[in-house]
Motif scaffolding. Sequence first.
Motif, short mmCIF file in Angstrom:
data_model
loop_
_atom_site.label_atom_id
_atom_site.label_comp_id
_atom_site.label_asym_id
_atom_site.label_seq_id
_atom_site.Cartn_x
_atom_site.Cartn_y
_atom_site.Cartn_z
N PRO A 91 0.88 -1.40 -0.08
CA PRO A 91 -0.24 0.06 -0.50
C PRO A 91 1.06 0.62 -0.17
N GLY A 92 0.31 2.44 -0.99
CA GLY A 92 0.46 3.29 -1.04
C GLY A 92 1.90 3.57 -1.78
N GLY A 93 1.58 2.86 -2.65
CA GLY A 93 2.57 2.98 -3.99
C GLY A 93 4.22 2.07 -3.78
N LEU A 94 4.31 1.60 -2.27
CA LEU A 94 5.98 1.27 -2.18
C LEU A 94 6.43 -0.71 -2.75
N ARG A 95 6.97 -0.84 -3.75
CA ARG A 95 7.40 -1.67 -4.22
C ARG A 95 9.00 -2.41 -3.39
N THR A 96 8.82 -3.66 -2.52
CA THR A 96 10.08 -4.47 -1.94
C THR A 96 10.44 -5.28 -3.06
N THR A 97 12.19 -5.61 -3.36
CA THR A 97 12.62 -6.37 -3.90
C THR A 97 13.32 -7.03 -3.39
N TYR A 98 13.25 -8.54 -3.06
CA TYR A 98 14.09 -9.29 -2.85
C TYR A 98 15.19 -10.33 -3.37
N GLU A 99 16.97 -10.49 -3.55
CA GLU A 99 17.26 -11.31 -4.98
C GLU A 99 18.31 -11.90 -3.57
N PRO A 100 19.30 -12.28 -4.35
CA PRO A 100 18.67 -13.44 -5.14
C PRO A 100 17.68 -14.53 -4.22
N VAL A 101 16.47 -14.82 -4.82
CA VAL A 101 15.40 -15.47 -3.80
C VAL A 101 14.86 -16.46 -4.76
N LEU A 102 14.79 -18.28 -4.06
CA LEU A 102 13.72 -19.03 -4.69
C LEU A 102 12.91 -19.14 -4.58
N ALA A 103 12.17 -18.50 -5.83
CA ALA A 103 10.16 -18.45 -5.00
C ALA A 103 9.88 -19.16 -4.90
N TRP A 133 18.46 -6.45 -0.75
CA TRP A 133 16.89 -6.15 -0.19
C TRP A 133 16.73 -4.20 -0.78
N GLY A 134 15.60 -4.44 -2.18
CA GLY A 134 15.31 -2.70 -2.57
C GLY A 134 14.34 -2.47 -2.46
N LEU A 135 13.98 -1.09 -2.30
CA LEU A 135 12.64 -0.45 -1.73
C LEU A 135 12.73 0.93 -3.55
N ARG A 136 11.21 0.76 -4.21
CA ARG A 136 10.73 1.77 -4.67
C ARG A 136 9.87 2.72 -4.81
N ARG A 137 9.55 3.72 -4.93
CA ARG A 137 8.61 4.17 -4.43
C ARG A 137 8.27 4.50 -5.66
N GLY A 138 7.72 4.97 -7.43
CA GLY A 138 7.64 4.96 -8.61
C GLY A 138 8.67 4.72 -8.93
N ARG A 139 9.73 5.49 -9.61
CA ARG A 139 11.04 4.95 -10.61
C ARG A 139 11.98 5.28 -9.23
N GLU A 140 11.09 6.35 -8.15
CA GLU A 140 12.68 6.95 -6.60
C GLU A 140 12.98 5.76 -6.21
N TYR A 141 14.11 5.39 -5.96
CA TYR A 141 15.11 4.01 -4.79
C TYR A 141 15.27 4.45 -3.63
N LEU A 142 14.87 3.72 -2.93
CA LEU A 142 14.47 4.74 -1.27
C LEU A 142 15.76 3.56 -0.72
N ASP A 143 15.80 4.17 0.24
CA ASP A 143 16.36 3.19 1.60
C ASP A 143 15.69 2.29 1.93
N PRO A 144 15.63 0.79 2.20
CA PRO A 144 15.01 0.31 2.86
C PRO A 144 14.89 -0.39 4.54
N LEU A 145 15.48 0.26 5.21
CA LEU A 145 16.09 0.20 6.34
C LEU A 145 14.90 1.63 7.16
N GLY A 146 14.18 2.20 6.70
CA GLY A 146 13.82 3.20 6.81
C GLY A 146 12.35 2.50 7.19
N LEU A 147 11.54 0.98 6.22
CA LEU A 147 11.02 0.74 6.42
C LEU A 147 10.76 -0.02 8.61
#
Length: 165
Positions: A91-103, A133-147
Amino acid sequence: MRILTVLGLCAVVLFGGPSPVAAAPDGYSWPLRPRPALARAFDPPEHDWLPGHRGVDLVGARGQAVLSAGEGMVAFAGVVAGKPVVSVDHPGGLRTTYEPVLAAVGVGARVGRGTPLGTLEPGHPGCGTCLHWGLRRGREYLDPLGLVRAATVRLKPLRADVAGP
């Protein structure tokens, strides 16, 4: 930066880094348990096309469960540039990414905070078995530790003649 008056003295409140996710939002937790050590910090490039580190690397172990940091929907589970990746839209337009992770989840799956997304694979450049571990809002990359942690707050006197503690 904010100016704050405390007991009649003015002070500057500095937050620990420029991030629209400055204070830890409710509903997010670490993607590895127990809380992992930080192998490499967030180091965004000055411009999108320059090199940088658009996430953080967290020390983990081969086969360790990787957990969704918050509730959302799996937006991607597949391979990118030869590496297994899982992305979750929150929610709120955030996207987290996780790599390398076997889904262990598929695209469209609803996940909650702490839901296993898959298992950590070795081979992350520079640290062996680490979760990028990554975090984006739209095209802007953010520090995921802020979560997962609140911003650092420091009170500093505005006048040189005011002694600190």
